[in-house]
Scaffold this motif. Sequence first.
Motif, short mmCIF file in Angstrom:
data_model
loop_
_atom_site.label_atom_id
_atom_site.label_comp_id
_atom_site.label_asym_id
_atom_site.label_seq_id
_atom_site.Cartn_x
_atom_site.Cartn_y
_atom_site.Cartn_z
N LEU A 18 0.83 -1.21 0.00
CA LEU A 18 0.00 0.00 0.00
C LEU A 18 0.87 1.26 0.00
CD1 LEU A 18 -2.92 1.13 0.23
CD2 LEU A 18 -2.62 1.01 2.71
N LEU A 19 1.93 1.26 0.80
CA LEU A 19 2.85 2.40 0.83
C LEU A 19 3.50 2.62 -0.53
CD1 LEU A 19 4.44 1.79 4.33
CD2 LEU A 19 3.12 3.81 3.66
N ALA A 24 3.85 5.63 -5.70
CA ALA A 24 3.76 5.58 -7.17
C ALA A 24 2.61 6.46 -7.68
CB ALA A 24 3.57 4.14 -7.63
N LEU A 25 1.52 6.47 -6.97
CA LEU A 25 0.33 7.23 -7.38
C LEU A 25 0.54 8.74 -7.28
CD1 LEU A 25 -2.67 6.88 -8.21
CD2 LEU A 25 -3.22 6.86 -5.77
N CYS A 26 1.27 9.18 -6.26
CA CYS A 26 1.33 10.61 -5.94
C CYS A 26 2.69 11.27 -6.14
CB CYS A 26 0.89 10.82 -4.49
SG CYS A 26 -0.79 10.27 -4.14
N GLU A 27 3.73 10.50 -6.38
CA GLU A 27 5.09 11.02 -6.41
C GLU A 27 5.28 12.20 -7.35
OE1 GLU A 27 8.72 11.63 -5.18
OE2 GLU A 27 7.73 9.83 -4.44
N ASP A 28 4.71 12.15 -8.54
CA ASP A 28 4.94 13.19 -9.53
C ASP A 28 3.89 14.29 -9.52
OD1 ASP A 28 7.25 11.91 -10.42
OD2 ASP A 28 6.13 10.66 -11.83
N GLU A 29 2.95 14.22 -8.59
CA GLU A 29 1.89 15.23 -8.51
C GLU A 29 2.19 16.20 -7.38
OE1 GLU A 29 -0.65 17.69 -9.15
OE2 GLU A 29 -0.86 15.97 -10.50
N THR A 30 2.09 17.50 -7.65
CA THR A 30 2.36 18.50 -6.63
C THR A 30 1.10 19.10 -6.00
OG1 THR A 30 2.51 20.24 -8.31
CG2 THR A 30 4.58 19.15 -7.66
N ASP A 31 -0.07 18.81 -6.56
CA ASP A 31 -1.29 19.35 -6.00
C ASP A 31 -1.67 18.56 -4.74
OD1 ASP A 31 -4.42 19.37 -5.74
OD2 ASP A 31 -3.85 21.19 -6.83
N ARG A 32 -1.69 19.24 -3.63
CA ARG A 32 -1.95 18.58 -2.34
C ARG A 32 -3.33 17.94 -2.28
NH1 ARG A 32 0.50 22.75 2.20
NH2 ARG A 32 2.69 22.29 1.78
N ALA A 39 -5.11 9.46 -1.92
CA ALA A 39 -4.71 8.71 -0.73
C ALA A 39 -5.93 8.17 0.01
CB ALA A 39 -3.86 9.58 0.19
N SER A 40 -6.98 8.99 0.13
CA SER A 40 -8.18 8.52 0.83
C SER A 40 -8.88 7.42 0.02
CB SER A 40 -9.15 9.67 1.13
OG SER A 40 -9.66 10.26 -0.03
N ALA A 41 -8.90 7.56 -1.30
CA ALA A 41 -9.50 6.51 -2.15
C ALA A 41 -8.71 5.21 -2.06
CB ALA A 41 -9.59 6.99 -3.59
N LYS A 150 3.19 5.26 9.18
CA LYS A 150 4.11 5.34 8.04
C LYS A 150 3.40 5.96 6.84
CE LYS A 150 7.14 1.45 9.18
NZ LYS A 150 7.76 0.22 8.67
N PHE A 151 2.15 5.58 6.63
CA PHE A 151 1.35 6.15 5.55
C PHE A 151 1.23 7.66 5.75
CE2 PHE A 151 -2.42 7.06 3.05
CZ PHE A 151 -2.36 6.17 1.98
N ALA A 152 0.95 8.08 6.98
CA ALA A 152 0.83 9.51 7.29
C ALA A 152 2.15 10.23 7.04
CB ALA A 152 0.36 9.70 8.73
N LYS A 153 3.27 9.62 7.40
CA LYS A 153 4.59 10.22 7.16
C LYS A 153 4.84 10.38 5.66
CE LYS A 153 6.15 10.91 11.26
NZ LYS A 153 6.03 12.28 11.76
N GLU A 154 4.41 9.42 4.88
CA GLU A 154 4.57 9.53 3.42
C GLU A 154 3.67 10.65 2.88
OE1 GLU A 154 5.95 8.60 -0.51
OE2 GLU A 154 6.78 8.62 1.52
N ILE A 155 2.48 10.78 3.41
CA ILE A 155 1.60 11.90 3.04
C ILE A 155 2.30 13.22 3.36
CG2 ILE A 155 -0.54 13.14 3.64
CD1 ILE A 155 -1.11 10.75 1.89
N GLU A 156 2.89 13.32 4.54
CA GLU A 156 3.61 14.55 4.90
C GLU A 156 4.73 14.85 3.89
OE1 GLU A 156 3.13 14.55 9.77
OE2 GLU A 156 4.94 13.67 8.88
#
Length: 161
Positions: A18-19, A24-32, A39-41, A150-156
């Motif tokens: 999941l991490l 992979a899903l969010c790495e290249d996107e800068t829109d928070r 992430a919620s989906a 860990k998921f929250a830290k990656e979100i941060e």
Amino acid sequence: MSQLTAHSTEKAHSYEQLLKQLTALCEDETDRLANLSNASALLNQSLGDINWIGFYLWKDSELVLGPFQGLPACIRIPYGKGVCGTAIQEGKTQRVDDVMAFPGHIACDSASKSEIVMPLYTGQDIYGVLDIDSPINSRFDETDQLYLEKFAKEIERLIQK
């Protein structure tokens, strides 16, 4: 991906996957907001026995509803109130086995029985919380807490780009 309800070793492996998916899903996107929405989906799709997952964002000294999956929710949560406000006040994860026993619990959905909330920061500043509710008492264990933190830290990390 199979739902995260297996034994601890299998659960840990599923969370590791999941991490990787989140990155992979969010790495290249800068829109928070786009990243928080995905992430919620992703969590909603991957976690079993939950009825609400989402983010509350810190604005003007209170938490305001952000991207989420589930039924309509409380829009504003004051500092120090409920499980989410307590997570911000104490600056640490709140894992609650029985929300009805939590002093000052805010019941947005009467079906929720347990909850886990991780505070989110950008540097030293409060950003918000990741909030997950379940219709089952004691849904979240130590493994869930470890990997959701860990998921929250990656979100941060992703929102600080």
